[in-house]
Design a protein around this motif. Structure first.
Motif, PDB file in Angstrom:
ATOM      1  N   GLU A  61       0.828  -1.206   0.000  1.00 13.43           N
ATOM      2  CA  GLU A  61       0.000   0.000   0.000  1.00 13.43           C
ATOM      3  C   GLU A  61       0.869   1.265   0.000  1.00 13.43           C
ATOM      4  O   GLU A  61       0.551   2.246  -0.678  1.00 13.43           O
ATOM      5  N   VAL A  62       1.953   1.244   0.767  1.00 10.46           N
ATOM      6  CA  VAL A  62       2.840   2.416   0.806  1.00 10.46           C
ATOM      7  C   VAL A  62       3.493   2.631  -0.549  1.00 10.46           C
ATOM      8  O   VAL A  62       3.549   3.759  -1.064  1.00 10.46           O
ATOM      9  N   GLU A  63       3.990   1.565  -1.168  1.00  9.80           N
ATOM     10  CA  GLU A  63       4.625   1.681  -2.479  1.00  9.80           C
ATOM     11  C   GLU A  63       3.628   2.112  -3.543  1.00  9.80           C
ATOM     12  O   GLU A  63       3.961   2.891  -4.446  1.00  9.80           O
ATOM     13  N   ALA A  64       2.386   1.625  -3.448  1.00 10.46           N
ATOM     14  CA  ALA A  64       1.361   2.017  -4.417  1.00 10.46           C
ATOM     15  C   ALA A  64       1.045   3.498  -4.300  1.00 10.46           C
ATOM     16  O   ALA A  64       0.866   4.194  -5.315  1.00 10.46           O
ATOM     17  N   PHE A  65       1.016   4.000  -3.087  1.00  7.65           N
ATOM     18  CA  PHE A  65       0.743   5.421  -2.870  1.00  7.65           C
ATOM     19  C   PHE A  65       1.876   6.279  -3.430  1.00  7.65           C
ATOM     20  O   PHE A  65       1.638   7.272  -4.125  1.00  7.65           O
ATOM     21  N   LEU A  66       3.100   5.892  -3.151  1.00  6.26           N
ATOM     22  CA  LEU A  66       4.239   6.660  -3.640  1.00  6.26           C
ATOM     23  C   LEU A  66       4.353   6.585  -5.158  1.00  6.26           C
ATOM     24  O   LEU A  66       4.720   7.569  -5.814  1.00  6.26           O
ATOM     25  N   THR A  67       4.023   5.423  -5.729  1.00  6.27           N
ATOM     26  CA  THR A  67       4.050   5.279  -7.184  1.00  6.27           C
ATOM     27  C   THR A  67       3.012   6.172  -7.831  1.00  6.27           C
ATOM     28  O   THR A  67       3.261   6.807  -8.867  1.00  6.27           O
ATOM     29  N   MET A  68       1.820   6.248  -7.229  1.00 13.26           N
ATOM     30  CA  MET A  68       0.772   7.119  -7.739  1.00 13.26           C
ATOM     31  C   MET A  68       1.219   8.564  -7.738  1.00 13.26           C
ATOM     32  O   MET A  68       1.015   9.297  -8.708  1.00 13.26           O
ATOM     33  N   ARG A  69       1.886   8.998  -6.666  1.00 12.47           N
ATOM     34  CA  ARG A  69       2.337  10.379  -6.593  1.00 12.47           C
ATOM     35  C   ARG A  69       3.372  10.678  -7.664  1.00 12.47           C
ATOM     36  O   ARG A  69       3.404  11.766  -8.223  1.00 12.47           O
TER      37      ARG A  69
END
Length: 220
Positions: A61-69
């Motif tokens: 979830e953390v990596e997905a959020f950072l990737t989205m940004r």
């Protein structure tokens, strides 16, 4: 979380983040940024009005959020690192969860660029479009090398006209430092100090009048 860290008294998560930041004496800008990223992180993972607690979210979830940004919002490397730092602070300092996968998340490297330096003619041209307090602040920053917030937070007691120095309190890293006071700015700073004194005296008189207009209190 370090030994001896006090137990959080707040119940709400954002209040806990704010409480821990203030206990560690982080800057107000850091507090606002971390609260923004924590709130954004939780809401982005919410589904159908239901928000999951960060304790239930993991590396994916953390990596997905950072990737989205990085891919959809095209944020800079510094913003990306700030968002990641807020996650680290949330899990380690607030939730007390030292997860090994947090250290494995890659940070983007910032590009090194040659700083742009204005010539003396360009600086003089810029000063022509400023006047009053803004002109004094700009000249003070240019002549001393202080940062913007250091100049805005400058207090009267930190200006030493006798030694021709300015004491910068709580600079970057929470350290104090001393910078030279340009002689050409001394008269303007004296005038600004007198103006500040006049404003202070006027405010004090208003407070006295307001206090005298209130009815006297009495107790048994």
């Amino acid at each position: 979380m370090k030994p001896g860290t006090p137990v959080l008294r707040s119940i709400r998560l954002l209040d806990q983040v704010r409480e821990r930041i203030r206990f560690l004496h982080y800057s107000l800008q850091t507090e606002k940024a971390y609260l923004h990223w924590v709130r954004f992180f939780i809401r982005w993972h919410g589904r159908d009005g239901f928000m999951q607690h960060p304790r239930d979210l993991g590396a994916a979830e953390v990596e997905a959020f950072l990737t989205m940004r990085a891919t959809e919002r095209h944020v800079s490397a510094s913003t990306h690192n700030q968002a990641l730092s807020s996650r680290l602070f949330l899990y380690r300092e607030v939730l007390g969860m030292d997860m090994p996968w947090l250290n494995g998340i890659n940070r983007p490297t910032q590009k090194r660029r040659i700083p742009s330096v204005l010539t003396r003619a360009e600086v003089a041209s810029m000063f022509q479009f400023l006047d009053g307090e803004m002109a004094l602040l700009a000249k003070l920053l240019y002549g001393t090398g202080m940062r913007l917030m250091e100049g805005l937070r400058l207090r009267i007691k930190n200006v030493d006209f006798d030694r021709q120095v300015i004491i910068v309190r709580e600079a970057k890293g929470g350290k104090d430092r001393v910078v030279m006071l340009p002689k050409s700015l001394a008269p303007a700073l004296h005038t600004q100090l007198l103006h500040a004194r006049v404003v202070w005296d006027a405010d004090r008189q208003v407070l006295k009048v307001a206090a005298g207009a209130q009815p006297a209190r009495w107790t048994l």
